[in-house]
Design a protein around this motif. Structure first.
Motif, PDB file in Angstrom:
ATOM      1  N   TYR A 108      14.219  -7.217   3.178  1.00 44.26           N
ATOM      2  CA  TYR A 108      13.536  -6.410   2.173  1.00 44.26           C
ATOM      3  C   TYR A 108      13.669  -4.933   2.520  1.00 44.26           C
ATOM      4  N   GLU A 109      13.593  -4.117   1.491  1.00 40.63           N
ATOM      5  CA  GLU A 109      13.409  -2.685   1.693  1.00 40.63           C
ATOM      6  C   GLU A 109      11.920  -2.425   1.576  1.00 40.63           C
ATOM      7  N   PHE A 110      11.360  -1.791   2.589  1.00 38.34           N
ATOM      8  CA  PHE A 110       9.947  -1.427   2.579  1.00 38.34           C
ATOM      9  C   PHE A 110       9.865   0.086   2.658  1.00 38.34           C
ATOM     10  N   SER A 111       9.174   0.691   1.709  1.00 36.97           N
ATOM     11  CA  SER A 111       9.010   2.145   1.731  1.00 36.97           C
ATOM     12  C   SER A 111       7.565   2.485   1.419  1.00 36.97           C
ATOM     13  N   LEU A 112       7.163   3.653   1.877  1.00 35.44           N
ATOM     14  CA  LEU A 112       5.814   4.119   1.569  1.00 35.44           C
ATOM     15  C   LEU A 112       5.786   5.638   1.548  1.00 35.44           C
ATOM     16  N   ASP A 113       4.775   6.150   0.881  1.00 31.32           N
ATOM     17  CA  ASP A 113       4.486   7.583   0.936  1.00 31.32           C
ATOM     18  C   ASP A 113       2.981   7.757   0.825  1.00 31.32           C
ATOM     19  N   CYS A 114       2.493   8.799   1.479  1.00 32.45           N
ATOM     20  CA  CYS A 114       1.058   9.079   1.497  1.00 32.45           C
ATOM     21  C   CYS A 114       0.843  10.486   2.032  1.00 32.45           C
ATOM     22  N   LEU A 115      -0.383  10.975   1.919  1.00 37.08           N
ATOM     23  CA  LEU A 115      -0.706  12.212   2.610  1.00 37.08           C
ATOM     24  C   LEU A 115      -0.485  11.962   4.088  1.00 37.08           C
ATOM     25  N   ASP A 116       0.051  12.950   4.781  1.00 33.47           N
ATOM     26  CA  ASP A 116       0.356  12.766   6.200  1.00 33.47           C
ATOM     27  C   ASP A 116      -0.894  12.286   6.919  1.00 33.47           C
TER      28      ASP A 116
END
Length: 173
Positions: free
Chosen positions: A88-96
């Motif tokens: 799978y490709e797992f990605s995320l983004d969030c405030l640091d």
């Protein structure tokens, strides 16, 4: 032929890749796979090289003579494909957020999910300019792990840490 992994790190300078690849070539080596990146003022290279067995010690000795460069070289064994996982490709983004990598990788470890590749970086949010943490990875989830439970736990972690994530099927092995 032997395969070796060469990992070098040092102050970035023009010609470093040329110097290392020239040494490899001079000993009849072939770079099969590599990753190279400058992080701040430091340049690092990791590569898999196939080389005649008689030249392994010579290449190690020659690369170790490059000034201002730390090098780790290991002879590797042939890679055996494991067919018991789904990729799978797992990605995320969030405030640091300090520790965000740890929270997710700890969960992956507990589920015997292997991280094959991971890249992270920070960027600025388009409107507010806030610092965003970004992660992209390739993970191998064992076929005996219930993917619905994995997604449920990822949803829980994402709500707890205010994270946007994606989990996309790549291929089954």
């Amino acid at each position: 032929m032997k395969k070796i992994v060469i990992n070098t790190i040092g102050k970035d300078k023009a010609g470093l890749v040329s110097e290392i690849s020239g040494i490899i070539s001079s000993f009849n080596g072939n770079i099969e796979e590599s990753k190279m990146i400058r992080l701040e003022t430091i340049f690092t290279i990791i590569m898999v090289v196939s080389i005649p067995e008689k030249n392994v010690d010579k290449i190690i000795s020659t690369i170790n003579k490059i000034q201002n460069l730390e090098t780790l070289i290991r002879i590797t064994k042939p890679f055996k494909l494991n067919n018991n996982f789904t990729q799978y490709e797992f990605s995320l983004d969030c405030l640091d957020n300090e520790g965000i990598i740890h929270y997710y990788t700890k969960y992956f470890t507990n589920q015997k999910i292997n991280i094959e590749k991971i890249n992270t970086w920070v960027s600025n949010a388009p409107i507010s300019g806030s610092i965003l943490f970004n992660l992209e990875s390739i993970i191998d989830i064992p076929k005996n792990v219930n993917i619905s439970k994995v997604k449920s736990k990822l949803n829980f972690l994402s709500k707890e840490f205010n994270v946007n994530y994606k989990l996309l099927l790549l291929k089954s092995k």
